[in-house]
Design an enzyme around this catalytic site. Structure first.
Site, PDB file in Angstrom:
ATOM      1  N   ASP A 252       0.842  -1.191   0.000  1.00 53.52           N
ATOM      2  CA  ASP A 252       0.000   0.000   0.000  1.00 53.52           C
ATOM      3  C   ASP A 252       0.883   1.249   0.000  1.00 53.52           C
ATOM      4  O   ASP A 252       1.548   1.543   0.994  1.00 53.52           O
ATOM      5  CB  ASP A 252      -0.922   0.011   1.223  1.00 53.52           C
ATOM      6  CG  ASP A 252      -1.974  -1.077   1.153  1.00 53.52           C
ATOM      7  OD1 ASP A 252      -2.256  -1.553   0.032  1.00 53.52           O
ATOM      8  OD2 ASP A 252      -2.515  -1.453   2.207  1.00 53.52           O
ATOM      9  N   CYS A 261       9.150  -0.417  15.264  1.00 52.31           N
ATOM     10  CA  CYS A 261       9.949  -1.538  14.753  1.00 52.31           C
ATOM     11  C   CYS A 261      10.680  -1.236  13.450  1.00 52.31           C
ATOM     12  O   CYS A 261      11.912  -1.260  13.413  1.00 52.31           O
ATOM     13  CB  CYS A 261       9.056  -2.766  14.566  1.00 52.31           C
ATOM     14  SG  CYS A 261       8.390  -3.426  16.104  1.00 52.31           S
ATOM     15  N   LYS A 264      13.632   1.563  13.312  1.00 52.29           N
ATOM     16  CA  LYS A 264      14.811   1.258  14.143  1.00 52.29           C
ATOM     17  C   LYS A 264      15.471  -0.049  13.739  1.00 52.29           C
ATOM     18  O   LYS A 264      16.695  -0.175  13.802  1.00 52.29           O
ATOM     19  CB  LYS A 264      14.443   1.236  15.625  1.00 52.29           C
ATOM     20  CG  LYS A 264      13.769  -0.004  16.143  1.00 52.29           C
ATOM     21  CD  LYS A 264      13.591   0.041  17.646  1.00 52.29           C
ATOM     22  CE  LYS A 264      12.958  -1.243  18.184  1.00 52.29           C
ATOM     23  NZ  LYS A 264      13.837  -2.403  18.023  1.00 52.29           N
TER      24      LYS A 264
END
Length: 421
Positions: A252, A261, A264
């Site tokens: 998308d 998440c 990093k």
């Protein structure tokens, strides 16, 4: 089993609550006494769909929280679920993992019988073997402790569902007994189990997130080209995603990825590769595309309405995704910063994340509803795919001028434009 979970954040609290749902007795070790008290009272200190129901069911029965590491000594398994935020150079900051390992080791001095320490935090390959195991051993003065790595693959907003109905369960261990013990804790969960070594399990988590982030940046870069050609990138990616080798997930196009998440973990993998003398050109590009993408919306806005100084811009959606109040690396942050730098007056609305964003931007106008944010606005930027935004229509008539740019494809009304469609 009796399970100790160190860390009561997004991962730790969901892990503890779901293990309680599976029939285990769970003690959460959380340094924030207020958060521990909320858990014991059956109140989730974070917004996560399905979590309140689990806490109401199990708090004070199978699930307890406290600030003391004493329960570790009585447990069969201790899961490390603390944060590994990015350091200044992009590498993973392992200070909380090291501190948890020391405290677990000290607690295990009083323990008897077999015990397994399980790392669930996302850590660079080699961390469990070279940091956690020796630290626990040095402070426990025991040589009979087993170690395992059991990465989490939980989507915020859908974490309970992902824990109880996962695609796979990855268990890395350096001995069979430790891996078997972790596998037994998941009895009742129907999913393939991947057994491997400690470092392989750590790398599976990094590689998984890096690949998903790459798919997003790829879709965005293709979307930027499609925009110039007048092509709907969603039609393109629908056709691409039907190939079973690709799958439609994470294609998308939009303003880019955020959250706790992907940014990093990709940065940590880049840092790891560079430290090993490798040149992670693809992964660097994934981050570069993601950093540039949201600022395209600000430039598009300037092209549509000119100088932004003094203009009222409504920003709908502050969380990095729907069904969460988490604003970590949310794409709304650089967009709001860019608007403020250009002298715009920002009116923001989010169903859950306004309080969190207020700590970052205390001076902007936080509206009680989308309609309030839109009233008198010269333009609107949609940054989060909240389902309630899909029904907005007449509310845009409250604007001074109906200039609406989507960073997430969620609106069903006429008269809007997408960042790359």
């Amino acid at each position: 089993m009796r399970i100790a979970v160190v860390g009561g954040g997004y991962v730790g609290l969901v892990t503890g609550a779901c293990f309680a749902e599976l029939g285990h007795t769970v003690d959460i070790v959380e340094i924030d006494a207020g958060k521990a008290a909320a858990i014991n009272a059956g109140r989730a200190p974070i917004h996560e769909r399905g979590l309140d129901a689990l806490l109401a069911k199990h708090a004070g029965v199978r699930l307890r929280a406290g600030t003391d590491y004493g329960p570790v000594a009585l447990s069969d398994l201790a899961f490390i679920c603390v944060g590994t935020p990015p350091a200044a150079d992009g590498s993973a900051d392992l200070s909380m993992v090291a501190a948890a390992s020391r405290s677990i080791g000290e607690a295990l001095r009083e323990g008897k019988g077999a015990h397994t320490v399980v790392v669930k935090s996302t850590v660079p390959p080699g961390t469990t073997e070279n940091l956690v195991a020796p630290t626990v051993g040095n402070h426990s003065h025991r040589a009979d402790t087993g170690f395992a790595m059991n990465p989490e693959f939980l989507r915020e907003g859908r974490a309970v569902e992902d824990f109880l109905h996962p695609d796979r369960i990855v268990i890395g261990s350096r001995d069979g007994r430790s891996g078997d013990t972790v596998a037994a804790a998941y009895t009742g969960v129907s999913a393939p189990v991947v057994r491997c070594g400690l470092t392989a399990a750590e790398m599976i988590k990094y590689a998984s997130n890096a690949l998903l982030a790459t798919k997003i940046s790829f879709a965005n870069e293709v979307g930027n080209v499609c925009k110039r050609l007048g092509i709907d990138v969603y039609e393109v990616m629908q056709g691409v995603g039907m190939d079973h080798r690709v799958s439609p997930h994470f294609l998308d196009a939009g303003a880019g990825f955020g959250g706790s998440c992907f940014p990093k973990d990709v940065a940590a993998l880049v840092s790891l590769a560079e430290g090993l003398g490798e040149e992670p050109a693809l992964l660097r590009s994934v981050l570069d595309v993601n950093d540039r993408q949201p600022l395209r919306m600000v430039r598009m806005l300037e092209e549509r309405i000119g100088d932004l100084a003094g203009k009222r811009v409504a920003v709908l959606g502050l969380a990095f995704k729907d069904n969460t109040d988490d604003i970590r690396e949310a794409r709304a942050v650089p967009v709001i910063a860019g608007l403020l730098q250009r002298g715009a007056a920002v009116a923001a609305y989010d169903p859950l994340a306004a309080a969190s964003m207020r700590r970052v931007f205390p001076g902007i106008d936080y509206a009680a509803s989308a309609a309030d944010a839109l009233r008198g606005a010269d333009a609107c930027l949609v940054m989060t795919e909240w389902p309630e935004f899909s029904t907005l229509n007449g509310e845009f008539d409250l604007m001074n001028s109906r200039i609406v740019i989507e960073g997430r494809r969620i609106l069903s009304c006429d008269g809007k434009e997408g960042i790359c469609w």
